[in-house]
Enzyme design. Structure first.
Site, PDB file in Angstrom:
ATOM      1  N   GLY A 113      -0.191  -2.229   4.177  1.00 37.90           N
ATOM      2  CA  GLY A 113       0.475  -1.061   4.573  1.00 37.90           C
ATOM      3  C   GLY A 113       1.320  -1.194   5.680  1.00 37.90           C
ATOM      4  O   GLY A 113       2.594  -1.832   5.539  1.00 37.90           O
ATOM      5  N   ARG A 114       0.974  -0.934   7.043  1.00 38.92           N
ATOM      6  CA  ARG A 114       1.797  -1.089   7.835  1.00 38.92           C
ATOM      7  C   ARG A 114       2.524  -2.513   8.293  1.00 38.92           C
ATOM      8  O   ARG A 114       3.673  -2.451   8.804  1.00 38.92           O
ATOM      9  CB  ARG A 114       1.154  -0.434   9.256  1.00 38.92           C
ATOM     10  CG  ARG A 114       0.830   0.857   9.358  1.00 38.92           C
ATOM     11  CD  ARG A 114      -0.093   1.269  10.281  1.00 38.92           C
ATOM     12  NE  ARG A 114      -1.537   0.580  10.032  1.00 38.92           N
ATOM     13  CZ  ARG A 114      -2.777   0.656  10.587  1.00 38.92           C
ATOM     14  NH1 ARG A 114      -2.617   1.318  11.530  1.00 38.92           N
ATOM     15  NH2 ARG A 114      -3.833   0.097  10.041  1.00 38.92           N
ATOM     16  N   TYR A 137      -7.764  14.877   0.843  1.00 40.20           N
ATOM     17  CA  TYR A 137      -6.995  15.425  -0.001  1.00 40.20           C
ATOM     18  C   TYR A 137      -7.929  16.273  -1.167  1.00 40.20           C
ATOM     19  O   TYR A 137      -9.026  16.033  -1.301  1.00 40.20           O
ATOM     20  CB  TYR A 137      -5.843  14.681  -0.532  1.00 40.20           C
ATOM     21  CG  TYR A 137      -4.859  14.027   0.526  1.00 40.20           C
ATOM     22  CD1 TYR A 137      -4.692  14.626   1.767  1.00 40.20           C
ATOM     23  CD2 TYR A 137      -4.132  13.123   0.308  1.00 40.20           C
ATOM     24  CE1 TYR A 137      -3.774  14.395   2.710  1.00 40.20           C
ATOM     25  CE2 TYR A 137      -3.105  12.402   1.659  1.00 40.20           C
ATOM     26  CZ  TYR A 137      -3.228  13.348   2.467  1.00 40.20           C
ATOM     27  OH  TYR A 137      -2.493  12.889   3.681  1.00 40.20           O
ATOM     28  N   ARG A 156      -7.434   5.749  -5.815  1.00 38.96           N
ATOM     29  CA  ARG A 156      -7.916   5.189  -4.344  1.00 38.96           C
ATOM     30  C   ARG A 156      -8.896   6.115  -4.002  1.00 38.96           C
ATOM     31  O   ARG A 156      -8.816   7.307  -4.136  1.00 38.96           O
ATOM     32  CB  ARG A 156      -6.447   5.490  -3.585  1.00 38.96           C
ATOM     33  CG  ARG A 156      -7.041   5.184  -2.032  1.00 38.96           C
ATOM     34  CD  ARG A 156      -5.655   5.028  -1.392  1.00 38.96           C
ATOM     35  NE  ARG A 156      -5.309   3.477  -1.103  1.00 38.96           N
ATOM     36  CZ  ARG A 156      -4.736   3.208   0.171  1.00 38.96           C
ATOM     37  NH1 ARG A 156      -4.753   3.972   1.224  1.00 38.96           N
ATOM     38  NH2 ARG A 156      -4.464   1.841   0.202  1.00 38.96           N
ATOM     39  N   SER A 199       0.766  -1.200   0.056  1.00 39.46           N
ATOM     40  CA  SER A 199       0.098  -0.086   0.037  1.00 39.46           C
ATOM     41  C   SER A 199       0.913   1.378  -0.008  1.00 39.46           C
ATOM     42  O   SER A 199       1.947   1.101   0.667  1.00 39.46           O
ATOM     43  CB  SER A 199      -0.794  -0.046   1.138  1.00 39.46           C
ATOM     44  OG  SER A 199      -2.035   0.909   1.140  1.00 39.46           O
ATOM     45  N   PRO A 200       0.375   2.339  -0.616  1.00 38.66           N
ATOM     46  CA  PRO A 200       1.337   3.563  -0.809  1.00 38.66           C
ATOM     47  C   PRO A 200       1.510   4.059   0.750  1.00 38.66           C
ATOM     48  O   PRO A 200       0.492   4.132   1.324  1.00 38.66           O
ATOM     49  CB  PRO A 200       0.527   4.624  -1.632  1.00 38.66           C
ATOM     50  CG  PRO A 200      -1.146   3.817  -1.403  1.00 38.66           C
ATOM     51  CD  PRO A 200      -0.910   2.456  -1.543  1.00 38.66           C
ATOM     52  N   ALA A 253       2.008   8.722  -1.847  1.00 32.12           N
ATOM     53  CA  ALA A 253       1.421   9.968  -2.360  1.00 32.12           C
ATOM     54  C   ALA A 253       2.485  10.866  -2.934  1.00 32.12           C
ATOM     55  O   ALA A 253       3.362  11.094  -2.268  1.00 32.12           O
ATOM     56  CB  ALA A 253       0.671  10.641  -1.226  1.00 32.12           C
TER      57      ALA A 253
HETATM   58  C1  LIG Z   1       3.167   5.734   7.327  1.00 37.43           C
HETATM   59  C2  LIG Z   1       2.002   5.636   6.630  1.00 37.43           C
HETATM   60  C3  LIG Z   1       1.684   6.659   5.611  1.00 37.43           C
HETATM   61  C4  LIG Z   1       0.820   6.445   4.605  1.00 37.43           C
HETATM   62  N1  LIG Z   1       0.741   7.196   3.356  1.00 37.43           N
HETATM   63  C5  LIG Z   1      -0.219   6.894   2.664  1.00 37.43           C
HETATM   64  C6  LIG Z   1      -0.243   7.495   1.175  1.00 37.43           C
HETATM   65  O1  LIG Z   1       0.813   8.134   0.768  1.00 37.43           O
HETATM   66  N2  LIG Z   1      -1.108   7.455   0.433  1.00 37.43           N
HETATM   67  C7  LIG Z   1      -2.291   6.697   0.916  1.00 37.43           C
HETATM   68  O2  LIG Z   1      -3.222   6.715   0.001  1.00 37.43           O
HETATM   69  N3  LIG Z   1      -2.366   6.195   2.058  1.00 37.43           N
HETATM   70  C8  LIG Z   1      -1.270   6.200   3.107  1.00 37.43           C
HETATM   71  N4  LIG Z   1      -1.302   5.497   3.844  1.00 37.43           N
HETATM   72  C9  LIG Z   1      -2.600   4.436   4.280  1.00 37.43           C
HETATM   73  C10 LIG Z   1      -2.016   3.202   3.858  1.00 37.43           C
HETATM   74  O3  LIG Z   1      -1.823   2.940   2.553  1.00 37.43           O
HETATM   75  C11 LIG Z   1      -3.064   2.044   4.420  1.00 37.43           C
HETATM   76  O4  LIG Z   1      -4.347   2.392   3.739  1.00 37.43           O
HETATM   77  C12 LIG Z   1      -3.526   2.196   5.855  1.00 37.43           C
HETATM   78  O5  LIG Z   1      -2.091   2.152   6.405  1.00 37.43           O
HETATM   79  C13 LIG Z   1      -4.466   0.813   6.187  1.00 37.43           C
HETATM   80  O6  LIG Z   1      -3.646  -0.315   5.681  1.00 37.43           O
HETATM   81  P1  LIG Z   1      -2.696  -1.085   6.880  1.00 37.43           P
HETATM   82  O7  LIG Z   1      -3.924  -1.551   8.207  1.00 37.43           O
HETATM   83  O8  LIG Z   1      -2.484  -2.507   5.973  1.00 37.43           O
HETATM   84  O9  LIG Z   1      -1.669  -0.288   7.423  1.00 37.43           O
HETATM   85  C14 LIG Z   1      -0.285   5.727   4.908  1.00 37.43           C
HETATM   86  C15 LIG Z   1      -0.227   4.896   5.922  1.00 37.43           C
HETATM   87  C16 LIG Z   1       1.044   4.994   7.107  1.00 37.43           C
HETATM   88  C17 LIG Z   1       0.866   3.942   8.236  1.00 37.43           C
END
Ligand SMILES: Cc1cc2nc3c(=O)[nH]c(=O)nc-3n(C[C@H](O)[C@H](O)[C@H](O)COP(=O)(O)O)c2cc1C
Length: 363
Positions: A324-325, A183, A231, A23-24, A59
């Site tokens: 993501g995380r 955003y 997204r 995930s981004p 992003a």
């Molecule tokens: C450090 C961090 C940075 C993130 N940056 C973005 C981003 O640049 N663009 C985006 O769409 N979501 C961003 N997210 C959201 C993640 O892509 C993801 O949707 C969210 O963390 C939930 O997924 P997870 O439970 O697997 O972490 C970010 C999340 C984290 C933790």
């Protein structure tokens, strides 16, 4: 028994080895001109050999005002191309993971410090900048943004197109358009942030107009064989705000313009959101988009392990799962998923001896 998570997936000319997407995730670690630095090389190089089918970069702002923080990645200048090209070339040398980039503009949520500096709003005299948005309605606690006029909206559309052209030059396989998390493009969609009186405000059709125009503009310059997805925040989680039903209408419109998938995140438009966070809490949105449209969906949010991911795919709730995380905590998430699901995956040859099959204790 067929395994879903480790089955391939095709979008236009891009074939993913499996259904796992990184995930981004914004890193707030670019230089002050929006260029990727060594942190990105390490972070993305590492994730590129994670075994995921697709890695989507954070992003990436299409103009300086679109950065969340002064250290967010950008793609508004040719000077930002070489550092990303180096990363893409490294990844190509060492893995078959496909590479996407998320094009973004933070709108009224821009000009903040990094999370580890408190995510504080930065004023122009603190290396911040003036905000722009769909309307002059501020995000609570932030300065009043300037409502974009039509000339500025046309210019911005051109910035998205220029960034897409650079993304192609760098060699990215896919673009994801960021329309989520409060955003800029998200502020056009939601009634909670769009009070415009022109053709870009009012009913759902009008509020979708600018994000759809931006999508169409990018699609026009992005090569035919490369996928372009979106997204969304599937719901604002606020009474009277954007809903999953609105998301379905938006997804259908995007589909007609050649969209390749919808990634269903949620929230971010208002601090009044009430999010019932639990394991896989956003998966029903991916399921609904997939059911109600002809588009593939990416589920994301608290997808904990390979078994849960496999179940989501087996039940037909999504086509891909984004992590993501869990990925930054465990960049070998995909290898561990393969082990749980008893699937053999390729390791980079340098790491081959670390696979569990290669380090069994003698009997
Ligand atoms: C450090 C961090 C940075 C993130 N940056 C973005 C981003 O640049 N663009 C985006 O769409 N979501 C961003 N997210 C959201 C993640 O892509 C993801 O949707 C969210 O963390 C939930 O997924 P997870 O439970 O697997 O972490 C970010 C999340 C984290 C933790």
């Amino acid at each position: 028994m067929t395994n879903h998570l480790f089955s391939s997936f095709k979008m236009r000319g891009m074939v993913l080895d499996n259904r796992i997407v990184v995930s981004p995730m914004a890193q707030y670690s670019a230089d002050e001109t929006g260029r990727a630095k060594d942190w990105h090389f390490m972070h993305l190089g590492n994730l590129a050999i994670s075994g995921a089918g697709l890695l989507i970069l954070e992003a990436t702002a299409v103009e300086p005002k679109g950065r969340v923080s002064p250290n967010c990645l950008g793609l508004w200048s040719d000077n930002q191309v070489p550092c990303l090209k180096r990363i893409v070339e490294f990844a190509r040398c060492h893995s078959n993971t496909k590479l996407g980039i998320q094009l973004a503009h933070a709108g009224r949520k821009a000009s903040m410090s990094a999370p580890w500096q408190g995510s504080k709003g930065l004023l122009p005299e603190e290396s911040g900048w003036d905000l722009v948005s769909a309307s002059s309605l501020p995000y609570p606690g932030r300065p009043i943004p300037q409502q974009l006029d039509h000339i500025e909206m046309d210019k911005l559309k051109q910035h998205y197109m220029d960034a897409a052209i650079r993304a192609d030059e760098i060699g990215f396989d896919l673009i994801e358009l960021h329309c989520a998390h409060g955003y800029l493009l998200n502020t056009f969609l939601s009634t909670l942030s769009n009070t415009r009186k022109d053709k870009y405000g009012g009913d759902l059709q009008a509020r979708m107009r600018y994000p759809l125009e931006v999508f169409r503009a990018i699609r026009a310059v992005w090569p035919e064989h490369k996928p372009l997805g979106v997204r969304i925040s599937a719901t604002d989680w606020v009474e009277g705000g954007w809903t999953i039903q609105d998301s379905v209408v938006f997804a259908r419109e995007l589909s007609m313009l050649g969209c390749d998938y919808i990634a269903t995140s949620s929230g971010g438009i208002s601090p009044n959101q009430k999010i019932p966070v639990h394991k896989g809490y956003q998966v029903p949105f991916a399921e609904e988009v997939r059911r109600a449209t002809d588009l593939p969906s990416i589920a994301v949010g608290h997808i904990m392990d390979g078994l849960q991911a496999e179940e989501i795919l087996t039940k037909g709730q999504a086509d891909l799962v984004a992590i993501g995380r869990g990925m930054t905590y465990d960049p070998r998430w995909a290898w561990h998923a393969a082990e749980l699901l008893k699937v053999k995956v390729d390791f980079p040859p340098q790491y081959a001896r670390s696979s569990p099959a290669m380090r069994k204790l003698p009997r």
